[in-house]
Design a protein around this motif. Structure first.
Motif, mmCIF file in Angstrom:
data_model
loop_
_atom_site.group_PDB
_atom_site.id
_atom_site.type_symbol
_atom_site.label_atom_id
_atom_site.label_comp_id
_atom_site.label_asym_id
_atom_site.label_seq_id
_atom_site.Cartn_x
_atom_site.Cartn_y
_atom_site.Cartn_z
ATOM 1 N N CYS A 10 64.853 17.105 -16.535
ATOM 2 C CA CYS A 10 66.235 17.558 -16.362
ATOM 3 C C CYS A 10 66.560 18.562 -17.463
ATOM 4 O O CYS A 10 66.405 18.274 -18.650
ATOM 5 C CB CYS A 10 67.195 16.377 -16.427
ATOM 6 N N GLN A 11 67.025 19.754 -17.081
ATOM 7 C CA GLN A 11 67.298 20.807 -18.057
ATOM 8 C C GLN A 11 68.618 20.581 -18.770
ATOM 9 O O GLN A 11 68.967 21.300 -19.694
ATOM 10 C CB GLN A 11 67.303 22.174 -17.363
ATOM 11 N N SER A 15 65.788 14.225 -19.674
ATOM 12 C CA SER A 15 65.076 13.045 -19.205
ATOM 13 C C SER A 15 63.983 13.452 -18.214
ATOM 14 O O SER A 15 64.089 14.455 -17.519
ATOM 15 C CB SER A 15 66.048 12.064 -18.560
ATOM 16 N N THR A 16 62.932 12.664 -18.168
ATOM 17 C CA THR A 16 61.759 12.998 -17.355
ATOM 18 C C THR A 16 61.728 12.127 -16.105
ATOM 19 O O THR A 16 61.987 10.926 -16.162
ATOM 20 C CB THR A 16 60.484 12.741 -18.172
ATOM 21 N N HIS A 17 61.397 12.740 -14.967
ATOM 22 C CA HIS A 17 61.288 12.005 -13.705
ATOM 23 C C HIS A 17 59.920 12.289 -13.105
ATOM 24 O O HIS A 17 59.374 13.364 -13.288
ATOM 25 C CB HIS A 17 62.381 12.437 -12.729
ATOM 26 N N SER A 18 59.400 11.321 -12.349
ATOM 27 C CA SER A 18 58.062 11.536 -11.793
ATOM 28 C C SER A 18 58.111 12.365 -10.523
ATOM 29 O O SER A 18 57.136 12.989 -10.140
ATOM 30 C CB SER A 18 57.400 10.194 -11.524
ATOM 31 N N LYS A 19 59.254 12.376 -9.830
ATOM 32 C CA LYS A 19 59.331 13.253 -8.659
ATOM 33 C C LYS A 19 60.652 14.013 -8.633
ATOM 34 O O LYS A 19 61.619 13.611 -9.277
ATOM 35 C CB LYS A 19 59.126 12.449 -7.375
ATOM 36 N N CYS A 24 69.943 14.509 -11.153
ATOM 37 C CA CYS A 24 69.303 13.736 -12.220
ATOM 38 C C CYS A 24 69.927 12.347 -12.270
ATOM 39 O O CYS A 24 71.145 12.209 -12.363
ATOM 40 C CB CYS A 24 69.491 14.447 -13.565
ATOM 41 N N ASP A 25 69.079 11.311 -12.200
ATOM 42 C CA ASP A 25 69.591 9.943 -12.202
ATOM 43 C C ASP A 25 70.236 9.571 -13.531
ATOM 44 O O ASP A 25 71.090 8.708 -13.594
ATOM 45 C CB ASP A 25 68.445 8.952 -11.929
ATOM 46 N N ASP A 26 69.808 10.227 -14.594
ATOM 47 C CA ASP A 26 70.287 9.826 -15.915
ATOM 48 C C ASP A 26 71.641 10.406 -16.259
ATOM 49 O O ASP A 26 72.527 9.702 -16.717
ATOM 50 C CB ASP A 26 69.272 10.240 -16.987
ATOM 51 N N CYS A 27 71.807 11.726 -16.032
ATOM 52 C CA CYS A 27 73.081 12.316 -16.443
ATOM 53 C C CYS A 27 73.942 12.722 -15.249
ATOM 54 O O CYS A 27 75.090 13.099 -15.421
ATOM 55 C CB CYS A 27 72.843 13.528 -17.353
ATOM 56 N N THR A 32 69.182 20.293 -11.649
ATOM 57 C CA THR A 32 68.756 20.599 -13.009
ATOM 58 C C THR A 32 67.296 20.215 -13.259
ATOM 59 O O THR A 32 66.773 20.482 -14.326
ATOM 60 C CB THR A 32 69.617 19.850 -14.043
ATOM 61 N N LEU A 33 66.621 19.593 -12.253
ATOM 62 C CA LEU A 33 65.238 19.183 -12.491
ATOM 63 C C LEU A 33 64.304 20.376 -12.311
ATOM 64 O O LEU A 33 64.382 21.092 -11.322
ATOM 65 C CB LEU A 33 64.827 18.071 -11.518
#
Ligand code: TYD
Ligand code: MG
Length: 453
Positions: A10-11, A15-19, A24-27, A32-33
């Protein structure tokens, strides 16, 4: 051959996601991925790692004398950095595009270089001709700043490593940098983070003070990566409202100085002017006795600063009244309105309320409460406050007015600018011989009585 692991980063929050996904699940930010090469998982290849070498631990008392700071002679900038740049430190200068970061950098470096010291300015955004044109407009053409236009971190490090490392190295901007060790595009989190790490390492090893310029994203973070903020020693924000010529430099993190210091500049046709006496500037020419204006005696950092708080209370045309705030916290306004209604029985809550801090300033001090309340009551009742009166104090939910810190400094600044009276919290500690006539206010009810008479 194994496929290189990729990750979606996510820019905005890092946070890092595998797919990939649209959000973005975090923010919770959308779109933004971006695909980046994943870092090797920690602890996987213990065998390929070398054995650690022990190092000697030392005591605090062994610290050598504080290194001499690099003072640029742009006094407002030096003040915010805590008295000059520390050798070997890295500083991040953030701000909206167009606020004047490049102008400030060029001016600070030019002032420093004019003293016979070495300063290097690397522009990744503008061509050298553009930088020169700007310098000519600001009358700095003769300053011996060394210029370069580059975006490759390797090139920049190779260039500065060729000769004696410069005292100050400014990179404008961090978002344009890229390193060939990564596949990701310039401006992505991975590139910005790696470039910053490389430059911070260079600063520590060479003793050069590195300044990184960074753009702020829409939601007010530096390039999305909060990841950069913890890599550097100091983070300064350069802020200003569109349509106002004032610019405020603020430290939000500083390992070598106070973080509540501000520097005030004025953008002119020939660069930034330092404003040594900001109170006079922010008050402008107050001639009229319009209702709804109160002068707040505030403290920014170590400096007292007077500013005008304006309020407009008007009958509401709709069922739910409008609230609009510029330069202050809207939650704080709601609280003040509720306290005024509940403790002083004013009945403002049903009205439209607008509140503005003049000059494009942002106020975060709780001591501004009383000034805002005074402006609100004045607009509501249509009675102007005395022209030569300053106001400060924090309002509690009980309606009591709490004393503010640094009462003396506030009153002194007010007296210096020709004010003759002050509304201040009851119980404020003041020396007895005063140039101002003081009206101590115990609670909001007393405030309303004082103002309505
Ligand atoms: P700049 O330093 O390029 O902003 P940033 O690097 O933060 O993007 O400044 C851009 C603005 O400043 C631009 O809109 C024009 C204004 N400006 C002046 O008003 N006077 C000047 O002397 C200079 C150099 C810029
Ligand atoms: Mg710029």
């Amino acid at each position: 051959m194994a496929r290189t692991a990729v990750a979606f980063v996510c820019q905005a929050c890092g946070s890092t996601h595998s797919k990939w996904s649209g959000r973005c699940d975090d923010c919770g930010a959308w779109n933004t991925l971006a695909e980046e090469q994943a870092a090797p998982p920690a602890g996987t290849s213990a065998r390929s790692r070398g054995k650690g070498r022990p190092f000697a631990l030392e005591g605090l008392a062994h610290i050598t004398a504080e290194p001499q700071r690099r003072v640029t002679s742009v006094a407002e900038f030096d003040r915010v950095t805590g008295g000059g740049l520390v050798p070997g430190s890295a500083l991040l200068l953030g701000g909206d595009p167009g606020v004047g970061k490049s102008t400030l950098m060029l001016q600070a470096l030019a002032a420093y270089a004019s003293k016979g010291k070495s300063a290097v300015y690397i522009s990744g955004e503008e061509a050298l001709a553009q930088v020169r044109l700007r310098a000519a407009r600001m009358g700095l053409s003769t300053s011996p700043v060394q210029l370069g236009a580059a975006t490759s971190v390797e090139d920049i490090l190779a260039t500065v490593a060729m000769a004696q490392p410069p005292d100050i190295l400014a990179i404008d901007s961090i978002q344009t940098l890229w390193t060939s060790s990564l596949d990701a595009a310039p401006g992505t989190i991975a590139q910005v983070r790696t470039a910053t790490q490389d430059l911070v390492r260079f600063a520590k090893s060479s003793g050069t003070a590195v300044i990184l310029v960074g753009h702020v994203t829409k939601d007010g973070q530096i390039a999305g990566p909060r990841v950069v903020e913890h890599l550097v020693d100091a983070v300064l924000y350069f802020e200003g409202e569109r349509g106002h010529q004032f610019r405020i430099l603020r430290a939000v993190k500083n390992r070598f100085g106070a973080t509540d210091e501000i520097g005030v500049f004025e953008m002119t046709g020939a660069g930034l002017n330092e404003v040594a006496n900001p109170s006079a500037l922010f008050l402008g020419d107050r001639s009229g006795l319009a209702p709804g204006a109160a002068v707040f005696a505030g403290i920014e950092g170590t400096r007292p600063l007077l500013m005008e708080i304006q309020a407009l209370v008007a009958p509401s045309a709709y069922g739910s009244p409008r609230r609009a705030v510029v330069g202050w916290d809207s939650g704080r306004l709601a609280m003040i309105l509720a306290v005024l209604d509940a403790r002083a029985g004013l009945g403002i809550s049903g009205q439209d309320v607008y509140l503005n801090v003049a000059g494009g300033l942002k106020v975060s001090e709780p001591a501004a409460d009383l000034a805002a309340a005074a402006a609100l009551i004045s607009s509501f009742t249509g009675r102007p406050l005395p022209k030569d009166c300053v106001v400060f104090g924090e309002i509690a939910l009980s309606g009591d007015i709490r004393p503010a810190a640094q009462t003396e400094a506030r009153l002194k600044e007010a007296a210096k600018l020709g004010f003759t009276s002050a509304l201040l919290p009851a119980g404020s500690k003041t020396a007895d011989a005063r140039a101002l006539s003081l009206s101590p206010i115990a609670d909001v009810k007393a405030l309303a009585e004082t103002l309505v008479g």
